[in-house]
Design a protein around this motif. Structure first.
Motif, PDB file in Angstrom:
ATOM      1  N   HIS A   3       1.652  -3.385  -3.986  1.00 45.81           N
ATOM      2  CA  HIS A   3       2.732  -2.567  -4.527  1.00 45.81           C
ATOM      3  C   HIS A   3       2.825  -1.239  -3.792  1.00 45.81           C
ATOM      4  N   GLU A   4       1.773  -0.884  -3.088  1.00 44.80           N
ATOM      5  CA  GLU A   4       1.737   0.381  -2.358  1.00 44.80           C
ATOM      6  C   GLU A   4       1.118   0.141  -0.990  1.00 44.80           C
ATOM      7  N   TYR A  11      -1.560   6.851  -0.899  1.00 48.04           N
ATOM      8  CA  TYR A  11      -0.765   5.684  -1.234  1.00 48.04           C
ATOM      9  C   TYR A  11       0.714   6.017  -1.076  1.00 48.04           C
ATOM     10  N   PRO A  13       4.620   4.570  -1.530  1.00 48.75           N
ATOM     11  CA  PRO A  13       5.423   3.490  -2.111  1.00 48.75           C
ATOM     12  C   PRO A  13       6.305   2.835  -1.052  1.00 48.75           C
TER      13      PRO A  13
END
Length: 67
Positions: A3-4, A11, A13
């Motif tokens: 997801h990241e 992290y 996105p």
């Protein structure tokens, strides 16, 4: 699927990556359009660039998983 995106301890996105790539593509297209003289056909260039960037984000999000 992650997801990241992890860059070291940071992290990022995937949507941020898609927006950066879309902005670069839109800027490149408008640069080429400026060299060809296509700005004279656009009433509001900044709104047109924003719309083109949104289109690129939608197209790129089909190939790069956001969520």
């Amino acid at each position: 699927m992650p997801h990241e995106i992890a860059l070291g301890e940071v992290y990022i996105p995937p949507l941020l990556l898609v927006v950066v790539i879309a902005y670069a593509l839109a800027s490149f297209v408008f640069f080429i359009g400026g060299k060809l003289g296509l700005y004279r056909f656009i009433a509001f260039p900044m709104i047109a660039e924003l719309c083109l960037m949104v289109i690129f984000v939608n197209v790129l999000s089909q190939y790069i998983t956001i969520f």
